[in-house]
Design a protein around this motif. Structure first.
Motif, PDB file in Angstrom:
ATOM      1  N   UNK A   1       1.948   3.904   3.878  1.00  0.00           N
ATOM      2  CA  UNK A   1       1.826   4.323   2.486  1.00  0.00           C
ATOM      3  C   UNK A   1       2.827   3.585   1.610  1.00  0.00           C
ATOM      4  N   UNK A   2       2.500   3.383   0.326  1.00  0.00           N
ATOM      5  CA  UNK A   2       3.390   2.631  -0.572  1.00  0.00           C
ATOM      6  C   UNK A   2       4.750   3.277  -0.789  1.00  0.00           C
ATOM      7  N   UNK A   3       4.870   4.582  -0.516  1.00  0.00           N
ATOM      8  CA  UNK A   3       6.148   5.256  -0.755  1.00  0.00           C
ATOM      9  C   UNK A   3       7.045   5.271   0.478  1.00  0.00           C
ATOM     10  N   UNK A   4       6.682   4.507   1.529  1.00  0.00           N
ATOM     11  CA  UNK A   4       7.520   4.432   2.718  1.00  0.00           C
ATOM     12  C   UNK A   4       7.223   5.485   3.763  1.00  0.00           C
ATOM     13  N   UNK A   5       6.183   6.292   3.539  1.00  0.00           N
ATOM     14  CA  UNK A   5       5.776   7.268   4.545  1.00  0.00           C
ATOM     15  C   UNK A   5       4.558   6.748   5.319  1.00  0.00           C
ATOM     16  N   UNK A   6       4.172   7.499   6.341  1.00  0.00           N
ATOM     17  CA  UNK A   6       3.009   7.174   7.166  1.00  0.00           C
ATOM     18  C   UNK A   6       2.069   8.370   7.123  1.00  0.00           C
ATOM     19  N   UNK A   7       0.809   8.133   6.724  1.00  0.00           N
ATOM     20  CA  UNK A   7      -0.196   9.193   6.704  1.00  0.00           C
ATOM     21  C   UNK A   7      -0.893   9.248   8.059  1.00  0.00           C
TER      22      UNK A   7
ATOM     23  N   UNK B   1       6.995  -7.411   8.503  1.00  0.00           N
ATOM     24  CA  UNK B   1       5.599  -7.683   8.207  1.00  0.00           C
ATOM     25  C   UNK B   1       4.860  -7.995   9.511  1.00  0.00           C
ATOM     26  N   UNK B   2       3.716  -7.360   9.695  1.00  0.00           N
ATOM     27  CA  UNK B   2       2.934  -7.590  10.897  1.00  0.00           C
ATOM     28  C   UNK B   2       3.208  -6.614  12.021  1.00  0.00           C
ATOM     29  N   UNK B   3       4.281  -5.798  11.908  1.00  0.00           N
ATOM     30  CA  UNK B   3       4.493  -4.758  12.909  1.00  0.00           C
ATOM     31  C   UNK B   3       3.254  -3.865  12.962  1.00  0.00           C
ATOM     32  N   UNK B   4       2.942  -3.380  14.155  1.00  0.00           N
ATOM     33  CA  UNK B   4       1.701  -2.656  14.369  1.00  0.00           C
ATOM     34  C   UNK B   4       1.940  -1.150  14.450  1.00  0.00           C
ATOM     35  N   UNK B   5       1.220  -0.418  13.624  1.00  0.00           N
ATOM     36  CA  UNK B   5       1.218   1.038  13.645  1.00  0.00           C
ATOM     37  C   UNK B   5       0.085   1.474  14.578  1.00  0.00           C
TER      38      UNK B   5
END
Length: 463
Positions: free
Chosen positions: A346-352, A306-310
């Motif tokens: 994204x809620x499914x564990x992917x990144x948009x 939690x808090x890791x930055x994308x």
């Protein structure tokens, strides 16, 4: 009586000019590539660089003067010729609530295919007959019901750039209707409440992104090439992460020094076993998004905290995930997109990711699985007539559709889970149907997330 100039004098002057250009060009190149030189050579190269830049400086001054004297105060710089692929057939002016003197964007919608909710449009709009940067709140019934004028004030001894020479680039809003924003070429980050009252101003070269955390207590933005965390209550800077710190914390990952000039041989006087460190090239990173992992989505990303930055860096075609405490890079991907913007968890564990594809002619929205690196397309620009070489934002909706701000098209559109366009908004210029105003961003909120009726504001004063 005028006397003709002998030919040999002309040839001699030409030869002397050529002899001068060779060392002058070498000094200009030295100034561009070896910034940081000291001594006489350094001083001469910097002087040569200033002289060489003079024509461009003069041109910039004349462009600015022309913009200020042009009709509309030069806001034409924030207009775009409407993309020839976009027809206005079937579009109607958006409904506007009484009391708002807004020239409405044009819209085509399939209400049955839309998730019910509020939408915030951010860009340049014609208000009271004049263009200005603003945010417009669109009700679940697709009526413009509220606006925030977005501007800057002097801060930290600096004057903001004229409003016609910058655009809003980084916005977020909390559930109480407070809006946080910055500009391209900004001098500050600003918070205004639901009544458009300025709550605080934090100095700094904020840009591109303003992202509230899940609780709304802090936000992340940038200050030039630094990542900055700010308290939403009072605008205090809580944490700053510099890129030199990130580079130092990741000696085994050579991601952030790609755009440096590495000398082939040691300069005179340097031992051959000393490290060779050249200057960064122009705009080496171009940070354009930072997004903390919220607690609600953390179960979908067990490999992160939690808090890791994308984080997104346009110039490197790079998206990476950063531990803000240790500055360690946990994950990265280069080249699955071109000059991208706005990666989101994204809620499914992917990144948009908003894949601009600057030189490809169509943009797209993609999703990547950080475990397998598999990439899938969520919005196909070829099918949706979607292309913005620069800028742009996206938001994947709970229904599986995607809300897209195609900035350079002056367009916001929304797809359903099958990729069909169910909402299309084009921000047409009132005086020119062939032109559009810039729109940088759009944000969707669930219908029960906002209650503008509770944002009691005093009557607006006449402008």
């Amino acid at each position: 009586m005028d006397r003709p100039v002998p030919l040999w004098v002309v040839l001699l002057l030409g030869l002397l000019g050529l002899l001068f250009l060779v060392p002058f060009g070498a000094l200009v190149r030295s100034d561009a590539l070896e910034s940081g030189r000291t001594g006489v050579i350094g001083a001469l190269s910097r002087a040569a660089g200033e002289v060489a830049a003079f024509p461009a400086t003069v041109r910039t001054v004349f462009v600015e003067l022309r913009q200020r004297l042009s009709p509309g105060g030069g806001f034409e710089a924030l207009q775009f010729t409407r993309d020839e692929r976009l027809s206005l057939e079937g579009f109607q002016p958006m409904a506007v609530a009484p009391g708002l003197a807004i020239h409405p964007p044009r819209m085509r919608a399939d209400p049955a295919g839309l998730p019910r909710g509020w939408r915030l449009l951010i860009g340049v709009f014609e208000i009271d007959g004049q263009p200005e940067s603003a945010a417009l709140l669109v009700s679940p019934d697709l009526m413009i019901v509220k606006k925030w004028s977005l501007d800057e004030v002097p801060v930290g001894g600096k004057e903001p750039r004229p409003a016609n020479r910058k655009f809003v680039h980084g916005t977020d809003m909390d559930r109480e209707g407070a809006i946080y924003y910055t500009f391209h070429n900004a001098i500050s980050l600003t918070k205004k409440d639901s009544c458009e009252k300025r709550v605080w101003v934090t100095p700094g070269a904020s840009h591109h992104a303003v992202t509230l955390d899940e609780a709304g207590a802090t936000l992340w933005t940038f200050d030039d090439d630094d990542l900055r965390q700010v308290a939403t209550a009072d605008g205090r800077v809580l944490q700053t992460i510099t890129l030199p710190e990130v580079i130092a914390a990741n000696p085994d990952i050579d991601l952030l020094e790609i755009r440096t000039r590495q000398p082939r041989t040691p300069p005179p006087g340097r031992q051959s076993n000393e490290p060779l460190i050249g200057p960064f090239l122009f705009d080496p990173f171009h940070l354009n998004d930072v997004d903390p992992l919220p607690p609600a989505l953390a179960p979908a990303f067990p490999q992160f905290e939690v808090g890791d930055l994308l984080v997104s860096m346009r110039e490197l075609n790079l998206v990476f995930i950063l531990d803000p405490a240790t500055k360690r890079i946990r994950w990265w991907r280069v080249g699955a997109w071109q000059r991208q913007h706005d990666p989101d968890w994204l809620p499914d564990g992917r990144i948009a990711v908003f894949d601009n594809r600057m030189r490809r002619g169509t943009s797209r929205i993609v999703a990547i699985d950080p475990r397998t690196y598999a990439v899938s397309t969520l919005v196909d620009g070829a099918k949706t007539r979607f292309f913005t070489a620069f800028r742009g934002m996206q938001q994947v909706l709970p229904t599986g559709g995607v809300l897209v701000a195609s900035a350079n098209q002056g367009r916001v559109f929304e797809t359903d889970e099958k990729g069909r366009i169910v909402l299309d908004i084009i921000n047409s210029v009132s005086s020119d149907a062939g032109a559009t105003w810039f729109m940088s961003q759009a944000i969707w909120f669930p219908a029960d997330a906002l209650n503008p009726a509770a944002w009691a504001c005093p009557p607006a004063r006449p402008r």
